[in-house]
Design an enzyme around this catalytic site. Structure first.
Site, PDB file in Angstrom:
ATOM      1  N   LYS A   1     -11.491   4.308   2.076  1.00  8.46           N
ATOM      2  CA  LYS A   1     -10.466   3.548   1.345  1.00  8.46           C
ATOM      3  C   LYS A   1     -11.161   2.395   0.637  1.00  8.46           C
ATOM      4  O   LYS A   1     -11.559   1.413   1.273  1.00  8.46           O
ATOM      5  CB  LYS A   1      -9.434   3.044   2.356  1.00  8.46           C
TER       6      LYS A   1
ATOM      7  N   GLU B   1       0.837  -1.204   0.000  1.00  8.03           N
ATOM      8  CA  GLU B   1       0.000   0.000   0.000  1.00  8.03           C
ATOM      9  C   GLU B   1       0.871   1.254   0.000  1.00  8.03           C
ATOM     10  O   GLU B   1       0.541   2.249  -0.635  1.00  8.03           O
ATOM     11  CB  GLU B   1      -0.909   0.013   1.228  1.00  8.03           C
TER      12      GLU B   1
END
Length: 120
Positions: A99, A21
């Site tokens: 997200k 990420e």
């Protein structure tokens, strides 16, 4: 009470607990709701009497596209605290950070963390 709301701001950032990420990045979406008294700017029609939402956007963008954070909770707190400290006249605020690409083995639209300060 009056509100200034910025909805569904989209940013590309590098926040997350996994190394992938942090290196690949992903899209995030942010909502900000500011509770304030808009009586004076409603009467004067003068920007300086209000909370400049362009400046709000710029502060959020700077945090979302800036230094990587591990947790959405930390990102939300950074945004909320920065706005609360920078702008006078905020009675309360809420920041939602979404997200959509989460490392969860399941089907969902997104994970959202909501941070509040003051009276909402």
């Amino acid at each position: 009470m009056d509100k200034i709301v910025l909805k569904n701001m989209a940013f590309y950032g590098y926040h997350g607990n996994l190394e992938s990420e942090k290196s690949q990045g992903q899209r995030f979406f942010v909502d900000v709701e500011i509770k304030t008294d808009l009586t004076k700017p409603g009467q004067t029609d003068v920007l300086e009497d209000s909370i400049n939402y362009v400046e709000v956007y710029d502060m959020v963008a700077s945090i979302m596209t800036g230094e990587s954070c591990n947790l959405l909770e930390h990102v939300g707190a950074l945004i909320a605290d920065s706005l609360y400290q920078h702008f006078q006249g905020i009675i309360g605020l809420s920041v939602a950070v979404r997200k959509p690409s989460v490392p969860i083995a399941g089907v969902l639209d997104y994970v959202e963390v909501v941070t509040t300060r003051g009276q909402i």
